[in-house]
Design a protein around this motif. Sequence first.
Motif, PDB file in Angstrom:
ATOM      1  N   ARG A 154       0.824  -1.209   0.000  1.00 48.52           N
ATOM      2  CA  ARG A 154       0.000   0.000   0.000  1.00 48.52           C
ATOM      3  C   ARG A 154       0.856   1.255   0.000  1.00 48.52           C
ATOM      4  O   ARG A 154       0.595   2.204  -0.741  1.00 48.52           O
ATOM      5  N   GLN A 155       1.898   1.248   0.803  1.00 41.18           N
ATOM      6  CA  GLN A 155       2.766   2.415   0.840  1.00 41.18           C
ATOM      7  C   GLN A 155       3.507   2.597  -0.480  1.00 41.18           C
ATOM      8  O   GLN A 155       3.618   3.710  -0.988  1.00 41.18           O
ATOM      9  N   LEU A 156       4.008   1.520  -1.001  1.00 46.60           N
ATOM     10  CA  LEU A 156       4.748   1.627  -2.259  1.00 46.60           C
ATOM     11  C   LEU A 156       3.840   2.136  -3.365  1.00 46.60           C
ATOM     12  O   LEU A 156       4.236   2.986  -4.167  1.00 46.60           O
ATOM     13  N   GLU A 157       2.644   1.646  -3.370  1.00 44.50           N
ATOM     14  CA  GLU A 157       1.691   2.102  -4.375  1.00 44.50           C
ATOM     15  C   GLU A 157       1.459   3.604  -4.260  1.00 44.50           C
ATOM     16  O   GLU A 157       1.445   4.332  -5.245  1.00 44.50           O
ATOM     17  N   LYS A 158       1.316   4.048  -3.036  1.00 46.94           N
ATOM     18  CA  LYS A 158       1.087   5.466  -2.797  1.00 46.94           C
ATOM     19  C   LYS A 158       2.288   6.285  -3.269  1.00 46.94           C
ATOM     20  O   LYS A 158       2.151   7.302  -3.945  1.00 46.94           O
ATOM     21  N   LEU A 159       3.473   5.810  -2.933  1.00 43.78           N
ATOM     22  CA  LEU A 159       4.688   6.525  -3.306  1.00 43.78           C
ATOM     23  C   LEU A 159       4.880   6.544  -4.816  1.00 43.78           C
ATOM     24  O   LEU A 159       5.384   7.517  -5.374  1.00 43.78           O
ATOM     25  N   VAL A 160       4.472   5.480  -5.461  1.00 41.67           N
ATOM     26  CA  VAL A 160       4.547   5.458  -6.921  1.00 41.67           C
ATOM     27  C   VAL A 160       3.623   6.530  -7.489  1.00 41.67           C
ATOM     28  O   VAL A 160       4.004   7.308  -8.362  1.00 41.67           O
ATOM     29  N   ALA A 161       2.416   6.590  -6.944  1.00 40.36           N
ATOM     30  CA  ALA A 161       1.448   7.576  -7.416  1.00 40.36           C
ATOM     31  C   ALA A 161       1.964   8.998  -7.197  1.00 40.36           C
ATOM     32  O   ALA A 161       1.705   9.889  -7.990  1.00 40.36           O
ATOM     33  N   GLU A 162       2.721   9.174  -6.130  1.00 36.49           N
ATOM     34  CA  GLU A 162       3.269  10.501  -5.825  1.00 36.49           C
ATOM     35  C   GLU A 162       4.538  10.779  -6.609  1.00 36.49           C
ATOM     36  O   GLU A 162       5.086  11.874  -6.531  1.00 36.49           O
ATOM     37  N   GLY A 163       5.033   9.783  -7.297  1.00 35.10           N
ATOM     38  CA  GLY A 163       6.246   9.969  -8.090  1.00 35.10           C
ATOM     39  C   GLY A 163       7.522   9.877  -7.278  1.00 35.10           C
ATOM     40  O   GLY A 163       8.600  10.177  -7.762  1.00 35.10           O
TER      41      GLY A 163
END
Lengths: 146, 146
Positions: free
Chosen positions: B49-58
């Motif tokens: 979940r965190q990685l996904e979020k960080l990916v979305a944030e670039g």
Amino acid sequence: MQKTAYKTKQQDLLFSYLREMQGKHFTAEEVRAHFEAKKLTIGIATIYRQLEKLVAEGKIQKYFIDEHSAACFEYAGENCNTNEKHFHLKCELCGRLIHLECDELEKLGEHVRTEHGFVINPLRTVFYGVCKDCLSEGKNEDCNED
Amino acid sequence: MQKTAYKTKQQDLLFSYLREMQGKHFTAEEVRAHFEAKKLTIGIATIYRQLEKLVAEGKIQKYFIDEHSAACFEYAGENCNTNEKHFHLKCELCGRLIHLECDELEKLGEHVRTEHGFVINPLRTVFYGVCKDCLSEGKNEDCNED
DNA sequence: TTGCGTGCAAAGGTTTTGCATGGCA
DNA sequence: TGCCATGCAAAACCTTTGCACGCAA
């Protein structure tokens, strides 16, 4: 070594479907659905096994598009086993997979090989990005932030 | 829209690990194992979940290397969110993932954009092929035909 | 008849999701 | 206290594998 002893109905069906799909991409599941629609049952395991074999023989290529979506396959053509020099462009917005045949890419391949010592395999390389249509539709504002 | 309301210990731990890993690639499972080794438990779901979020944030990038292996992530760096122009080369033989910063690639990007109307996203694009070392070791005879 | 290819079902691995709990503000 | 983030476990998904049967040679 080769022991493709038996030729089966499924192999024939499958292979003629592949030829029919020349220039297009398809997944194992799409193949299965195609035959199911024709009231022909081919087990998904058989499809995977046949596709794997054909990949090994160079008759079709296999592409990894997304990690979660199924692998894409594509008929390599009658005679152009490894001559086919096209790359793939994958639109991150609409998901379309586009063929790109382009001298520039070959040049790039040359460059990377001579300057960086790396031989690119076009058959597995996919460029991600945004396609013409999606660009013109202005869908590329920025990341989808739900 | 943004509701990254709460800052948690796990987020901090994770993010400092990411920075520590600047320039290197890692999988979700590797992250989990890293913390487990330090007697810190972070659930794999949280990591995803965190990685996904960080990916979305670039803040990090996500790479699809192989279909069966886990996805690779990489820290994008402090300020070069989308400026980072490097591509990745993935050796199909030794599995190594190589960074490549190269003007030719930018030129190619230009070309594909102007001539083919496709904007390449270098952050997600991976070139498959065979690396220098494997080439010189002569491992590239031909396809493994078992 | 021999044994390969098939189909079913189960297993494998990675990632996602539901739900109750814990921790941040 | 309110509510988001976490963690566990189960689910989902694609693909592979085991095994018995059918079919090609």
